[in-house]
Motif scaffolding. Sequence first.
Motif, short mmCIF file in Angstrom:
data_model
loop_
_atom_site.label_atom_id
_atom_site.label_comp_id
_atom_site.label_asym_id
_atom_site.label_seq_id
_atom_site.Cartn_x
_atom_site.Cartn_y
_atom_site.Cartn_z
N SER A 270 5.56 -18.75 34.00
CA SER A 270 4.02 -18.77 33.93
C SER A 270 3.63 -20.06 34.74
O SER A 270 4.28 -21.03 34.19
N THR A 271 2.33 -19.91 35.38
CA THR A 271 1.85 -21.12 35.69
C THR A 271 0.32 -21.35 35.43
O THR A 271 -0.27 -20.27 36.02
N VAL A 272 -0.04 -22.36 34.69
CA VAL A 272 -1.49 -22.77 34.55
C VAL A 272 -1.80 -23.92 34.98
O VAL A 272 -1.17 -25.01 35.29
N ALA A 273 -3.31 -23.98 35.29
CA ALA A 273 -4.00 -25.27 35.70
C ALA A 273 -4.18 -26.27 34.44
O ALA A 273 -4.34 -25.88 33.49
N LEU A 274 -3.81 -27.68 34.75
CA LEU A 274 -3.80 -28.51 33.82
C LEU A 274 -5.06 -29.39 33.83
O LEU A 274 -5.73 -30.00 33.04
N GLU A 275 -5.96 -29.01 35.07
CA GLU A 275 -7.19 -29.42 35.12
C GLU A 275 -7.99 -28.49 36.28
O GLU A 275 -7.27 -27.38 36.67
N THR A 276 -9.11 -28.91 36.53
CA THR A 276 -9.62 -28.01 37.61
C THR A 276 -9.03 -28.43 39.01
O THR A 276 -8.67 -29.38 39.16
N SER A 277 -8.62 -27.35 39.58
CA SER A 277 -7.60 -27.39 40.60
C SER A 277 -7.92 -26.23 41.56
O SER A 277 -8.53 -25.02 41.37
N SER A 278 -7.21 -26.42 42.68
CA SER A 278 -7.35 -25.30 43.78
C SER A 278 -5.90 -25.19 44.57
O SER A 278 -5.25 -26.04 44.52
N VAL A 279 -5.63 -23.96 45.01
CA VAL A 279 -4.52 -23.68 45.62
C VAL A 279 -4.86 -23.06 47.00
O VAL A 279 -5.75 -22.50 47.25
N CYS A 280 -4.03 -23.06 47.99
CA CYS A 280 -3.95 -22.06 49.10
C CYS A 280 -2.71 -20.96 48.74
O CYS A 280 -1.55 -21.55 48.63
N GLU A 281 -3.16 -19.93 48.80
CA GLU A 281 -2.21 -18.66 48.61
C GLU A 281 -1.61 -18.26 49.95
O GLU A 281 -2.34 -18.11 50.76
N ILE A 282 -0.26 -18.33 49.98
CA ILE A 282 0.55 -17.82 50.91
C ILE A 282 1.39 -16.46 50.86
O ILE A 282 2.15 -16.86 50.21
#
Lengths: 254, 254
Positions: A119-131
């Motif tokens: 599982s993967t969770v954000a450690l702070e406010t974060s953003s990603v590019c989904e590919i």
Amino acid sequence: MTDDRSTELIGTYSIPQRCQHNPTVTCSDCRLGELCLPIALDSIEINQLDTIVQRGKPLQIGDELFHEGATFNAIYAVRSGSFKSYKLFAGGGSQVTGFYLPGEIVGMDGISSLTHTVSTVALETSSVCEIPFKRFTELSLKIPSLQNRFFRMMGKEITSDQQVRTLLSVKTAEQRVAALLLSLSTRHQRRKLSATRLRLPMTRADIGSYLGITIETVSRVLSKLSKQGLIKLDQREVEICKFNALQELVMEKP
Amino acid sequence: MTDDRSTELIGTYSIPQRCQHNPTVTCSDCRLGELCLPIALDSIEINQLDTIVQRGKPLQIGDELFHEGATFNAIYAVRSGSFKSYKLFAGGGSQVTGFYLPGEIVGMDGISSLTHTVSTVALETSSVCEIPFKRFTELSLKIPSLQNRFFRMMGKEITSDQQVRTLLSVKTAEQRVAALLLSLSTRHQRRKLSATRLRLPMTRADIGSYLGITIETVSRVLSKLSKQGLIKLDQREVEICKFNALQELVMEKP
DNA sequence: GGTAGTGGTTGATCCATATCAATTTTGGTC
DNA sequence: GACCAAAATTGATATGGATCAACCACTACC
């Protein structure tokens, strides 16, 4: 670092068109470009990559990017913030398997079985590019340098995993903590940020779980390194005072 | 297992034409095909793969396949026998990073930096198929299922590395040894060999180094498992008597 | 068939880190 | 600004596996 985007899409996990969230950012003007996939692509190729990348997806602390057991559909390039991956144990408890910073790719754990193994969770406010992975592999067939780039990134994941294994099997608690600090520092530096000052986005518990030691030991080791003057410590803010001394510590025989 | 090939080419590291050593074996009639890369390819594609694969290369115990620091040129599919990879430390000593059995790919450590990060030696008389990486990536562009297959194999390397890391950071010596035995058993089984009887190709020192414990502890744990009746032990021959009990042991909380 | 070398086993002791326990600090919320 | 929960620190004790040491089994080689 994480404040230049609105949060209108929090919790929205499918984005019909790209760039809803921050329409002005593309792979070609992303300042992470040289760390991330686009490196080594020409501008036409970058635009092609751009068409499959889905941006936005800002996540708040604790928000899940994907869950252990979920079907694997995409890999994610961290754009801002940070993430941790972890595995749950049958009898309760969990094990942190990795930390991911901007420019790094998370989600490769699902490639082999088409199911995420962590599982993967954000450690702070974060953003990603989904590919989306299927479209990505199709594009890779057309762009040799993209295929090559991704082979390399997977290779890097393999070698860095092996480094961590070496760390876990032969090093003392002190060496493990020092190695993590150096790793975070190096990754900071790659983003043109200070190599000596950094903020730990994870808790002591996360660090301990990742390094295979207890919270108490993490705390004691950090205190010790601080007393010795190798680092300065203020909560999660760390200043590396003697980089070389830390490196030597890691290199030493256990 | 390793006796069906002549040894005429021992020590010869470049083979001008394929199949000098055993001209009759091709990817299409290799009995490892379903474990190795060719799976999911049609017969025309397999023949294309065949043209870049260089067979032969039988190695004797201790012979090196590639050395840490060497330029990365090829990945290797193990055809028979077994290999260990290891890393040398600056201050002397080394760390075993993996064991490779028939059907498995060794050498991916070099993909990211184009330099091998580990050395790899044969644990017994062994042979490999050498797959020049550049030609392989070119071929992968033409054969989507081959690219896909290789992405998956690299993904598998990543997830299995992470499993080992979990093992190293949270498990007891007993659980580590049990997990290795089960892993070897599973990999044996994939090759249609006995899941319960196996011969360890590596020394206790290799096992200890790989699992991050000392030779003495390896020995003690094996003796203990033997006394408990979970395994039978005769030198390097192991019979797994209670597969489920071993599995439960590994699953237990440390 | 003696001897040397490598690999393996077993026992006694020691230490790094886990565990248990108590306290302090921090951040969030009403 | 009082209260609470989560995170972090620090101290006291326990322990799993390392270390040190002795010995055994097997193989190879003269």
